[in-house]
Structure formats: structure tokens, C-alpha cells
Write a protein that holds these residues in place. Structure first.
Motif, PDB file in Angstrom:
ATOM      1  N   MET A  83       0.863  -1.162   0.000  1.00 17.12           N
ATOM      2  CA  MET A  83       0.000   0.000   0.000  1.00 17.12           C
ATOM      3  C   MET A  83       0.907   1.222   0.000  1.00 17.12           C
ATOM      4  SD  MET A  83      -3.439   1.358   1.225  1.00 17.12           S
ATOM      5  CE  MET A  83      -4.292  -0.086   1.207  1.00 17.12           C
ATOM      6  N   GLY A  84       0.853   1.975  -1.084  1.00 13.89           N
ATOM      7  CA  GLY A  84       1.779   3.094  -1.226  1.00 13.89           C
ATOM      8  C   GLY A  84       3.192   2.549  -1.320  1.00 13.89           C
ATOM      9  N   LEU A  90       4.988  -5.493  14.600  1.00 14.90           N
ATOM     10  CA  LEU A  90       3.569  -5.773  14.772  1.00 14.90           C
ATOM     11  C   LEU A  90       2.800  -4.468  14.616  1.00 14.90           C
ATOM     12  CD1 LEU A  90       1.331  -7.769  15.465  1.00 14.90           C
ATOM     13  CD2 LEU A  90       1.798  -7.315  17.887  1.00 14.90           C
ATOM     14  N   LEU A  91       1.918  -4.427  13.623  1.00 18.47           N
ATOM     15  CA  LEU A  91       1.127  -3.223  13.364  1.00 18.47           C
ATOM     16  C   LEU A  91      -0.255  -3.323  14.004  1.00 18.47           C
ATOM     17  CD1 LEU A  91       0.625  -0.514  11.886  1.00 18.47           C
ATOM     18  CD2 LEU A  91      -0.146  -1.874   9.924  1.00 18.47           C
ATOM     19  N   ALA A  92      -0.941  -4.464  13.789  1.00 20.13           N
ATOM     20  CA  ALA A  92      -2.313  -4.583  14.270  1.00 20.13           C
ATOM     21  C   ALA A  92      -2.696  -6.045  14.417  1.00 20.13           C
ATOM     22  CB  ALA A  92      -3.264  -3.901  13.295  1.00 20.13           C
ATOM     23  N   TRP A  93      -3.681  -6.295  15.266  1.00 22.53           N
ATOM     24  CA  TRP A  93      -4.217  -7.641  15.462  1.00 22.53           C
ATOM     25  C   TRP A  93      -5.652  -7.497  15.930  1.00 22.53           C
ATOM     26  CZ3 TRP A  93      -0.899  -4.979  18.402  1.00 22.53           C
ATOM     27  CH2 TRP A  93      -1.208  -4.789  19.754  1.00 22.53           C
ATOM     28  N   GLY A  94      -6.504  -8.398  15.448  1.00 23.80           N
ATOM     29  CA  GLY A  94      -7.911  -8.382  15.833  1.00 23.80           C
ATOM     30  C   GLY A  94      -8.758  -9.079  14.791  1.00 23.80           C
ATOM     31  N   THR A  95     -10.071  -9.027  14.990  1.00 25.91           N
ATOM     32  CA  THR A  95     -10.971  -9.600  14.000  1.00 25.91           C
ATOM     33  C   THR A  95     -10.985  -8.665  12.794  1.00 25.91           C
ATOM     34  OG1 THR A  95     -12.945  -8.452  14.784  1.00 25.91           O
ATOM     35  CG2 THR A  95     -12.439 -10.607  15.813  1.00 25.91           C
ATOM     36  N   PRO A  96     -11.332  -9.156  11.628  1.00 20.01           N
ATOM     37  CA  PRO A  96     -11.392  -8.271  10.461  1.00 20.01           C
ATOM     38  C   PRO A  96     -12.328  -7.082  10.682  1.00 20.01           C
ATOM     39  CG  PRO A  96     -11.459 -10.544   9.744  1.00 20.01           C
ATOM     40  CD  PRO A  96     -11.561 -10.552  11.250  1.00 20.01           C
ATOM     41  N   GLU A  97     -13.427  -7.289  11.392  1.00 20.09           N
ATOM     42  CA  GLU A  97     -14.368  -6.199  11.658  1.00 20.09           C
ATOM     43  C   GLU A  97     -13.725  -5.129  12.540  1.00 20.09           C
ATOM     44  OE1 GLU A  97     -15.114  -9.505  12.184  1.00 20.09           O
ATOM     45  OE2 GLU A  97     -16.192  -9.719  10.292  1.00 20.09           O
ATOM     46  N   GLU A  98     -13.021  -5.565  13.583  1.00 18.07           N
ATOM     47  CA  GLU A  98     -12.340  -4.612  14.473  1.00 18.07           C
ATOM     48  C   GLU A  98     -11.296  -3.813  13.700  1.00 18.07           C
ATOM     49  OE1 GLU A  98     -12.393  -7.169  18.661  1.00 18.07           O
ATOM     50  OE2 GLU A  98     -10.704  -7.380  17.291  1.00 18.07           O
ATOM     51  N   VAL A 103      -4.187   1.150   9.291  1.00 17.49           N
ATOM     52  CA  VAL A 103      -4.782  -0.174   9.451  1.00 17.49           C
ATOM     53  C   VAL A 103      -6.121  -0.254   8.725  1.00 17.49           C
ATOM     54  CG1 VAL A 103      -5.684  -1.857  11.107  1.00 17.49           C
ATOM     55  CG2 VAL A 103      -3.612  -0.557  11.649  1.00 17.49           C
ATOM     56  N   SER A 104      -7.021   0.679   8.976  1.00 19.04           N
ATOM     57  CA  SER A 104      -8.361   0.604   8.382  1.00 19.04           C
ATOM     58  C   SER A 104      -8.315   0.722   6.856  1.00 19.04           C
ATOM     59  CB  SER A 104      -9.288   1.659   8.986  1.00 19.04           C
ATOM     60  OG  SER A 104      -8.775   2.954   8.805  1.00 19.04           O
ATOM     61  N   ALA A 105      -7.383   1.499   6.320  1.00 19.79           N
ATOM     62  CA  ALA A 105      -7.264   1.619   4.863  1.00 19.79           C
ATOM     63  C   ALA A 105      -6.719   0.335   4.235  1.00 19.79           C
ATOM     64  CB  ALA A 105      -6.356   2.796   4.503  1.00 19.79           C
ATOM     65  N   LYS A 164     -12.422  -1.037  11.369  1.00 22.07           N
ATOM     66  CA  LYS A 164     -12.893   0.175  12.051  1.00 22.07           C
ATOM     67  C   LYS A 164     -11.813   0.803  12.924  1.00 22.07           C
ATOM     68  CE  LYS A 164     -17.509  -1.763  12.251  1.00 22.07           C
ATOM     69  NZ  LYS A 164     -18.543  -2.315  13.121  1.00 22.07           N
ATOM     70  N   ASP A 165     -10.566   0.328  12.777  1.00 21.86           N
ATOM     71  CA  ASP A 165      -9.470   0.803  13.622  1.00 21.86           C
ATOM     72  C   ASP A 165      -9.285   2.309  13.465  1.00 21.86           C
ATOM     73  OD1 ASP A 165      -6.587   1.296  14.505  1.00 21.86           O
ATOM     74  OD2 ASP A 165      -6.798  -0.846  14.954  1.00 21.86           O
ATOM     75  N   ALA A 166      -8.986   2.986  14.553  1.00 23.97           N
ATOM     76  CA  ALA A 166      -8.766   4.431  14.523  1.00 23.97           C
ATOM     77  C   ALA A 166      -7.504   4.793  13.743  1.00 23.97           C
ATOM     78  CB  ALA A 166      -8.673   4.976  15.945  1.00 23.97           C
TER      79      ALA A 166
END
Length: 141
Positions: free
Chosen positions: A48-49, A100-108, A117-119, A111-113
């Protein structure tokens, strides 16, 4: 029942204790140790970019539930079966350093702030679905 269990026998799910040990400061070597023997069911690299990422998809065991089945010989009787409850879980690392950038469910994560991550999530979800489908197709006899 046997076919269902045989298909999942090689997959080790993530556990709550493993994800509870993660933080933004988790080093790459520590991340691999924390994830342990959990089986990634799909993985993909995404650009991405001018940044590159690696995303891995796991099954996270969030608990268990009791299912009942009836077995009838001359008489019928119920049998309780413990079934694990799973949710899809994603771990994203920034490459090449594997931070480590992010971890969670795809839905979480969608909607990450953190806009980074959200993009990233629409592409990550699409690529992980394609990777999981390809892996499933390659396992068919």
C-alpha cells in the motif's frame, strides 16, 4: 462427524492467552514465540503506497459450546458433544522489519482508529479470502 474432525486435525487455533500477550511493543521474535504452534490458515503480502505488509489469518478459539445428538439403537439417548467456538483473527506486520502493526478480527481492524490499518483492511480481507480458497482447493483430492 469423522470427516469434519479429520479436516481440522492439522489446524491449531490461537488461544485468548496468546493474544492477551500482544502489544504494540512486541518484537518480531517474541511475536513468533507468542503465536507458538497456532496454525495460520492463510497469509498474504500487501503493498500500500510505498509500504509493504504481511497479514496472517488464524482461527481464535473464544470458548466452547455443548451440542446434543441423539443415538438410537433399540432405545434413544442423548450424547453431549463439546464443540469449540472459533472466530477469524488477523495479525498484520509491517515489512521488512516485521513490526507488529495490528491484530484483531477483520471487523475490528476495518474500524481501527489508525488510518493505516483501516485503509489496509479491504485489500487484506480480499487477499486472505483468495489465499484461503486456494489452500482449500489444493487440499481437495
Amino acid at each position: 462427524m469423522f470427516v469434519l474432525l479429520a479436516g481440522c486435525a492439522g489446524t491449531v487455533p490461537l488461544q485468548r492467552g496468546q493474544i492477551d500477550a500482544l502489544s504494540r511493543d512486541t518484537r518480531p521474535a517474541d511475536l513468533e514465540q507468542i503465536l507458538g504452534k497456532a496454525t495460520s490458515i492463510a497469509q498474504t503480502d500487501v503493498q500500500m503506497g510505498n509500504r509493504q505488509y504481511n497479514a496472517r489469518r488464524y482461527q481464535l478459539q473464544t470458548g466452547t459450546r455443548q451440542d446434543m445428538t441423539m443415538v438410537c439403537t433399540p432405545a434413544c439417548f442423548p450424547i453431549m458433544i463439546t464443540v469449540p467456538v472459533m472466530v477469524e483473527y488477523v495479525v498484520i506486520q509491517r515489512l521488512p522489519g516485521k513490526e507488529l502493526l495490528a491484530w484483531g478480527t477483520p471487523e475490528e481492524l476495518s474500524k481501527d482508529a489508525d488510518i493505516e490499518v483501516s485503509a489496509l483492511m479491504p485489500t487484506v480481507k480480499q487477499r486472505l479470502e483468495a489465499a484461503a480458497a486456494a489452500a482449500a482447493a489444493s487440499k481437495k483430492p
